[in-house]
Design an enzyme around this catalytic site. Structure first.
Site, short mmCIF file in Angstrom:
data_model
loop_
_atom_site.label_atom_id
_atom_site.label_comp_id
_atom_site.label_asym_id
_atom_site.label_seq_id
_atom_site.Cartn_x
_atom_site.Cartn_y
_atom_site.Cartn_z
N ASP A 31 6.30 -15.00 -54.74
CA ASP A 31 6.86 -16.32 -55.02
C ASP A 31 7.30 -16.93 -53.68
O ASP A 31 7.25 -16.30 -52.62
CB ASP A 31 8.01 -16.24 -56.04
C1 BGC Z 1 8.96 -21.01 -58.32
C2 BGC Z 1 7.56 -20.73 -58.81
C3 BGC Z 1 6.61 -21.78 -58.31
C4 BGC Z 1 6.70 -21.89 -56.79
C5 BGC Z 1 5.76 -22.92 -56.20
C6 BGC Z 1 9.00 -21.28 -56.83
O1 BGC Z 1 10.25 -21.72 -56.44
O2 BGC Z 1 9.78 -19.91 -58.63
O3 BGC Z 1 7.56 -20.68 -60.21
O4 BGC Z 1 5.30 -21.48 -58.71
O5 BGC Z 1 8.03 -22.23 -56.44
O6 BGC Z 1 6.12 -24.20 -56.52
#
Ligand code: BGC
Length: 770
Positions: free
Chosen positions: A294
């Site tokens: 993530d």
């Molecule tokens: C979130 C994810 C997301 C990623 C990209 C993160 O902060 O936890 O769910 O896919 O950002 O936007």
């Protein structure tokens, strides 16, 4: 052949040539390679270690709200140097064609880039938030939404979405409950697999399919206290039986990628958790697709306190099995040093690179790197009438009728003067939810707009909103109610109360909405509450005093028409709650599938039992709950055999269901199981089948579920899925707390399951009675 395509294939020809350094001007003899011919081993052999690391780097091409904004000259130079494998927060067939062109034509090896974005409940056509989609109890609807989202996103140059989000969420304080399918692993697994199928279709290399990015692998939904990013501490059994099944179902459905969770499980941050990533995901489940961190999660291994510096963080994540680094650039800057210092890491680096190259190959990018960049297709597919129609159909299917005293709903077309009260009724932005992708407010038809269009004599008053405690508008709302025959109140949470980092310590109506509701209720006018938002709320006062309550979540572009058609009975609500609604915040977490206690809850306070002194035992509205404008009756629950072998046995369960009312309607038939005596204590109920059935007035259909003995397995004391001999209680009904029929079967002998029972689909069908 189009010029761009020919150029791309010039670069591609490198893949079928001997391994020797080659300058761009030396490229010649274009050859068309088919996906199966692309020799990835030869390509890997040609890559420098730096180029390999480059494939593992995902950079942001912009911000979520300013896509492509970072794609300047420096960024293009990085691509030319082979330092980037993928971009996120980018979009647009044309701008991404140019970026792809630089990668394919101007980098040494011409490896195409992967373009990714969070397309979670629609790209341009915005569908209900995922929690609402789970309320349809209709995996085909979830699949259909994902199919359309993929068609639009792929037309805009995207290859990859970070969806579905399949984290089981049992604590509605956690704001990300809006992004998933709620509290149950079986329902969650069905929704997870359906969305993977929808995004990916049957052929990832087709120009209108994209890679799913199932997230956030592990136990992100079990964050302590519902605080986003907080750690989870779970027994192995709870992890296996409750949190992992939707991931396992997505793996089995062929998700092309997984994303790791931010949080730690039992003190081990998931992004560096080799036991979970290499052990369970790759080892036990045999998953060999891409595993992505993530956002900044690799760098955050330092904040978690398991890596002393970035070099250590890079090593930890790679060793754990993380292939791609989302934006922290720890791999980009610090992995090379680790690999050079310790050549033993090279094998793991090669594996990670290979998985990313394979994803690019499976998308067909080596064969035609520009297949996702057709600007005319992009212009044609966005927000097409068919997509909007499907968004409305799914929005209608998501609505849950929580209360309907005196059959106040559906409203007569001649309902008289309606006071529409509440700022949320006029809030287009909120209906787009927490991940709006390329959705725009102008596309949303609000409740206010739809009601005013459908009905003469609507007076709209904001009254109060969910952001401020300002009570100045309440008097006007009361006056409007007094002058009306009926009140429709939009209450709940706006889009920004749920989603990432949107945890709440209180589940009550925010702002001055409670005061607003009480003041309007005091007028004595009939009140229909349209409850909006991205999580279960604690609304005992509304449940008591409103005449009718519809849970309408955040429904996307077609929110207003879907709600208005439901209010007037053009659509009959049949959504069911995918997560319990508590009576008060202090009651959470609460789930329908809790374990029994040695002292089961008893309303008699003189007895010392498992309950609160100051609260009824059960939630306000339980899991699976939802009413209809019609009524249903269940016949006897039957099994085709009462005794089955625990090893390999099968049982078919059937029940006739009749629409006993005067309107067509859908019933969501729910099958639950209980293992009353086992070597470990088993939940009081577990969902093991469901089917949404459309019934005309007077019609009876027989609903059938076929289960394997392995569906009754649990995680044994020594690990593994065990099926023990003895009785299994089966029950069927329209909600976890509305059971209409029960029967028992007996398992004989011992059995073992290969996968978590909640992740394993149960066959169901329905047929006319007689
Ligand atoms: C979130 C994810 C997301 C990623 C990209 C993160 O902060 O936890 O769910 O896919 O950002 O936007």
């Amino acid at each position: 052949m189009a010029k761009h395509l020919r150029r791309g294939l010039v670069a591609l020809s490198l893949l079928v040539m001997p391994a020797a350094p080659m300058l761009a001007q030396e490229r010649e003899s274009p050859q068309v390679a088919t996906a199966s011919e692309v020799d990835l081993d030869a390509l890997l052999a040609r890559m420098t270690t730096a180029e390999k690391v480059g494939q593992l780097v995902q950079r942001m091409g912009g911000r979520q709200r300013a896509l492509n904004s970072r794609l300047g000259p420096d960024e293009l130079d990085r691509v030319r140097r082979g330092e980037v494998g993928s971009y996120l927060h980018v979009a647009g067939a044309e701008p991404l064609r140019e970026l792809q062109r630089v990668a394919v034509e101007e980098s040494r090896l011409g490896i195409p880039l992967l373009f990714a974005m969070d397309v979670v409940h629609g790209y341009r056509t915005i569908f209900p938030v995922p929690l609402a989609m789970a309320a349809t109890w209709d995996p085909e609807a979830a699949e259909s939404h994902a199919r359309i989202a993929a068609r639009e996103a792929s037309a805009a140059g995207l290859h990859w979405t970070f969806a579905p989000m399949v984290d089981v969420a049992r604590d509605p304080r956690w704001g990300r409950i809006v992004e998933g399918a709620g509290e149950d692993p079986f329902l969650g697994a069905a929704m997870a697999a359906a969305q993977v199928r929808g995004f990916q279709g049957s052929d990832l290399s087709a120009a209108d399919t994209i890679m799913a990015g199932t997230k956030h692998f592990g136990a992100y939904g079990a964050a302590e206290g519902g605080r986003d990013y907080a750690g989870a501490d779970l027994s192995e059994r709870t992890l296996r039986e409750t949190y992992l099944p939707p991931f396992e179902a997505a793996a089995r459905a062929g998700t092309a990628s997984f994303m790791t969770a931010f949080n730690a499980l039992g003190g081990v941050p998931t992004t560096g958790n080799a036991a979970l990533l290499r052990g369970v995901l790759r080892g036990e489940w045999g998953y060999d697709g891409v595993l992505l961190s993530d956002w900044h999660a690799i760098e955050e291994l330092m904040a978690h306190g398991v890596a002393g510096d970035r070099v250590a963080a890079a090593r930890l994540a790679l060793e754990a099995g993380v292939d791609m680094d989302m934006v922290s650039d720890v791999y980009g800057q610090d992995l090379l040093a680790s690999v050079e210092a310790d050549p033993a890491l090279m094998a793991q680096l090669d594996e990670a690179v290979m998985r990313i190259l394979k994803a690019k190959r499976d998308l067909g990018l080596f064969t035609d790197p520009y297949k996702y960049h057709d600007a005319s297709r992009e212009a044609a597919v966005m927000l097409s009438p068919e997509h909007r129609a499907e968004a409305r159909r799914i929005a209608e299917r998501s609505i849950v009728l929580l209360k309907n005293e005196g059959d106040v709903l559906p409203l007569a077309k001649s309902a008289g003067r309606i006071a529409l009260i509440g700022a949320l009724a006029d809030d287009a932005r909120s209906q787009l939810g927490s991940w709006r992708a390329r959705g725009v407010e102008e596309d949303v038809v609000t409740l206010r707009a739809a009601l005013e269009a459908a009905h003469r004599g609507v007076a709209f008053v904001r009254g109060a909103d969910s952001r401020s405690s300002e009570t100045g508008g309440i008097a006007e709302a009361v006056a409007a109610a007094q002058g009306a025959d009926l009140v429709v109140m939009a209450l709940g949470e706006d889009f920004d109360w749920s989603g990432e980092a949107r945890s709440r310590s209180s589940l009550e109506l925010p702002g001055a909405q409670r005061e607003l509701f009480e003041a309007v209720a005091a007028t004595g006018k009939p009140i229909v509450v349209v409850l909006m938002g991205g999580r279960p709320l604690a609304i005992p006062e509304v449940a008591e005093k409103a005449d009718a309550v519809l849970a309408t979540w955040l429904l996307g572009d077609e929110a207003g028409p879907a709600v208005v058609r439901t209010l007037f009975g053009d659509a009959n609500p049949a959504g069911r709650l995918p997560a319990s609604f508590p009576r008060t915040t202090g009651q959470v977490p609460y789930t329908y599938d809790h374990l029994p206690s040695g002292r089961p809850a008893d309303p008699d306070l003189a007895k010392d039992t498992a309950r609160y002194m100051d609260l009824p035992i059960i939630p306000l509205y339980g899991f699976g709950y939802g009413l209809s404008y019609t009524t249903f009756a269940y016949g006897p629950l039957a099994v085709d055999q009462a005794i089955i072998p625990a090893d390999g046995g099968r049982v078919t369960v059937s029940v006739p269901v009749t629409n006993t009312g005067a309107r067509p309607g859908d019933e969501v038939v729910q099958l639950y199981m209980r293992d009353p005596v086992a070597s470990v204590s088993r939940p009081v109920q577990q969902l093991r089948g469901f089917r949404r059935v459309a019934l005309e007035p007077g019609e009876t259909r027989v609903v059938t579920f076929t289960l394997d003995a392995a569906h009754f397995a649990f995680w044994g004391q020594n690990g593994g899925w065990v099926v023990e001999p003895g009785i299994i209680e089966l029950s069927v009904g329209g909600a976890s707390d509305a059971i209409h029929g029960r029967t028992d079967i007996t398992l004989v002998g011992q059995g073992r399951g290969r996968a978590s029972p909640a992740s394993t689909p149960v066959e169901s069908s329905d047929r006319p009675a007689g």
